[in-house]
Design an enzyme around this catalytic site. Structure first.
Site, PDB file in Angstrom:
ATOM      1  N   HIS A  31     -68.017  72.599  54.233  1.00 11.28           N
ATOM      2  CA  HIS A  31     -66.554  72.570  54.017  1.00 11.28           C
ATOM      3  C   HIS A  31     -65.919  71.438  54.829  1.00 11.28           C
ATOM      4  CE1 HIS A  31     -66.289  76.172  51.674  1.00 11.28           C
ATOM      5  NE2 HIS A  31     -66.667  76.985  52.636  1.00 11.28           N
TER       6      HIS A  31
ATOM      7  N   HIS B  19     -73.057  76.089  56.401  1.00  5.33           N
ATOM      8  CA  HIS B  19     -72.072  76.405  55.366  1.00  5.33           C
ATOM      9  C   HIS B  19     -70.708  75.801  55.729  1.00  5.33           C
ATOM     10  CE1 HIS B  19     -70.250  79.217  52.319  1.00  5.33           C
ATOM     11  NE2 HIS B  19     -69.201  79.048  53.091  1.00  5.33           N
ATOM     12  N   GLU B  20     -70.243  76.094  56.941  1.00  5.01           N
ATOM     13  CA  GLU B  20     -68.897  75.637  57.334  1.00  5.01           C
ATOM     14  C   GLU B  20     -68.843  74.121  57.498  1.00  5.01           C
ATOM     15  OE1 GLU B  20     -66.386  77.447  57.027  1.00  5.01           O
ATOM     16  OE2 GLU B  20     -67.426  79.378  56.860  1.00  5.01           O
TER      17      GLU B  20
ATOM     18  N   HIS C 269     -66.485  68.095  53.318  1.00  2.00           N
ATOM     19  CA  HIS C 269     -65.661  67.974  52.106  1.00  2.00           C
ATOM     20  C   HIS C 269     -64.234  67.573  52.509  1.00  2.00           C
ATOM     21  CE1 HIS C 269     -64.671  70.000  47.955  1.00  2.00           C
ATOM     22  NE2 HIS C 269     -64.459  68.705  47.952  1.00  2.00           N
TER      23      HIS C 269
END
Length: 595
Positions: free
Chosen positions: A392, A388-389, A395
């Site tokens: 980020h 998940h991280e 991105h």
């Protein structure tokens, strides 16, 4: 599971290299002083922006200051998060927060000035100085805020009050991360030990129901004791937000929160309505959970335990990283090789150590790189958090690499898409590569629980925020009892009648840091719905979807969030993406029950 009693014990390659920001405190101090000087220079432009050249000079200096300030701020913040107990690190961060107020105050004249300029004059300026075209979109975007910007004097006062207005959030942060002491639990040797967050995350999933109950009671004990203090911090945060919304001429706090992203309030309301209209599979799942656990009463401490026993896996960090990279192959070589380099370059701070900030996050620093905080526990949840991280982080990396500074940052609204696409690709990969029926059931159960946490729970939180803000807007009281009543009622509505309430259930609101960032959590739910759609198309091998999605990751804030998502084929102004995601959830519950 690898456990460490001090930070020094953690292997170097599993810790941040903060020298990437500043090799020494002296260099940090030097930049700190430079910002103080630049703030005075910017203040000197007040009343002196008289032509195109002086406007350009101001904007260039402001962007340079913004670049340096982010580095100074993040360095101090990361020092605190490594160990929240260290007072010298706290002092560093306090210093930066005070500097932030100075910077904000020094530039507070600009927005009222800009909005006093006739648009034709601005157009003329842009034609006169070529460099102004770089700032053009941002300058015109400011006119959208015209009726929400106050006079120069009022804006300056609000800037100077910045630190005071953020006090409820800061206070809760200190209570939650530094001061809170949980109750005691019994360890495997039969000794009483103080509960930690890391232990709680493990124990609440323990197959031994008595251990779960004990951990649940111990975890909530300090929150229940501090209920009135935390109610005061939360109600102050809500009232501050309502007051600022009124002062800035918004119809509601919700409108103010969504305005910058140009998201209509209907999107928020539709999300809550669509979820509640399709809540039946969630209630069905609770019934299924009770049956699978073979208990007479389903309690709050029974909602996280895996329903499939004997398949809990130890997944060491290196193995977790390797699995993540394999699962993200549908995102292509450029994505995967870049992400692989994050590990080698120490962009991740991996282990839980005493005093370290709880949870996980990513923060991107333009011109440097992303910094990812984890509290990795070598289990399946930690594998998902890592994935998940890193979504980020990628991105941030792509946006910073492909956008100029002015559009490199991205809205939180789109941020959760990047992280959740990764999670969905991971779960689909694990399910596709698991022959063992029990493991497959375990993964399905995990997918369902992830869906529950990221969509249903966040929508419940979103409605809690909406109700509490509306009460404040009507001048109704907000206290522990009011928060308890609202939370308990929503918990019942979302989880159904199968759950038998312990006393602690209604205090769920006391432990949620996101409530101090108003109307933030709904973005997890919209992001999840969008991600389900994008990930499923990526897995079908559509080259067009991969191209669109990578372009989206590289787009920063070059367009409004809803428009950026439309370019990936997801339109959140319509209820379809939410309904489709909820249909997927219903299908997962059905598949799990038949398995």
């Amino acid at each position: 599971m690898a456990t460490y009693s001090t930070r020094e014990e953690v292997p170097v390659h599993e810790k941040w290299d903060l020298a990437d920001l500043y090799p020494s405190l002296e260099e940090w101090e030097s930049d700190y002083k430079l910002i103080e000087k630049k703030a005075i220079e910017l203040k000197g432009f007040d009343g002196r922006i008289l032509d195109a050249q002086s406007l350009y000079d101001f904007l260039v200096k402001q962007e340079q200051l913004s670049y340096t300030f982010k580095k100074v701020y993040v360095f101090a913040m990361l020092q605190v998060d490594i160990d929240t107990r260290v007072t010298s690190s706290q002092a560093l961060l306090d210093k930066v927060k005070q500097l932030s107020v100075k910077v904000s105050s020094a530039t507070s004249f600009f927005m009222p000035f800009l909005l006093s300029l006739d648009e034709n004059t601005l157009k003329q300026y842009i034609t006169e100085v070529k460099g102004l075209t770089y700032f053009e979109e941002d300058l015109y975007e400011s006119y959208r805020f015209k009726k929400h910007v106050l006079s120069k004097e009022k804006e300056e006062i609000l800037s100077e009050l910045g630190e005071a207005l953020s006090a409820p959030s800061s206070t809760f942060g200190m209570i939650n991360n530094a001061d809170i002491i949980f109750g005691e639990v019994t360890n495997d040797k039969g000794e009483k030990v103080e509960l930690t967050r890391g232990m709680y995350a493990k124990l609440i999933e323990d197959e031994n129901r008595e251990k779960r109950r004990e951990a649940y009671k111990a975890y909530y004990k300090p929150y229940v004791q501090l209920k009135n203090t935390i109610a005061t911090t939360l109600s102050s945060a809500i009232k501050n937000n309502v007051k600022l919304s009124t002062m800035r001429n918004y119809h509601s706090s919700l409108e103010k929160a969504l305005f910058a992203d140009m998201v209509p309030t209907e999107v928020y309301d539709n999300l809550i309505k669509a979820t509640k209209d399709n809540i039946a599979p969630m209630h069905q799942y609770m019934k299924l959970r009770k049956e699978k656990l073979g208990i007479e009463e389903l309690r709050a401490y029974d909602l996280s335990v895996p329903l499939v026993k004997g398949v809990k896996q130890d997944i060491p960090y290196d193995e977790a990283f390797e699995t993540m990279i394999k699962s993200l192959q549908p995102l292509g070589d450029e994505y995967c090789s870049t992400l692989q380099s994050f590990k080698e370059k120490r962009y991740l701070d991996v282990r839980e150590t005493p005093g370290k900030r709880s949870g996980a996050y990513n923060i991107g620093v333009y011109g440097v790189h992303p910094f990812i905080l984890l509290n990795h526990r070598d289990d399946l949840d930690s594998l998902f958090t890592l994935t998940h991280e890193c979504g980020h982080g990628m991105h941030s990396y792509f946006s910073s690499s492909h956008q100029p500074q002015i559009t490199a940052g991205y809205s939180i609204f789109v941020a959760e898409v990047a992280s959740t696409v990764n999670e969905v690709l991971l779960i689909r990969y694990l399910l596709a590569n698991t022959e063992d029926k029990e493991k497959k059931k375990h993964l399905l159960n995990h997918f369902i629980d992830s869906f529950k946490g990221t969509l249903f729970t966040q929508v419940m939180f979103a409605e809690f925020e909406k109700i509490t803000h509306e009460k404040a807007e009507k001048g109704e009281p907000l206290n522990a009892d009011v928060f308890n009543d609202i939370y308990e009622s929503l918990f019942r509505e979302f989880n159904g009648n199968e759950v038998v309430f312990d006393y602690e259930v209604k205090f769920g609101w006391t432990r949620i840091p996101h409530f101090y960032r108003p109307f933030y959590v709904y973005k997890y739910a919209t992001g999840y719905a969008a991600a389900i759609d994008i990930a499923d198309r990526l897995l079908q091998g559509e080259p067009q979807t991969l191209e669109q999605y990578l372009t989206f990751l590289k787009s920063g804030s070059s367009d409004y969030p809803l428009e950026l998502l439309k370019k990936t084929g997801v339109d959140l102004t319509k209820p379809e993406p939410i309904k489709n995601a909820l249909n997927v959830f219903g299908g997962l519950v059905e598949e799990f029950s038949t398995l």
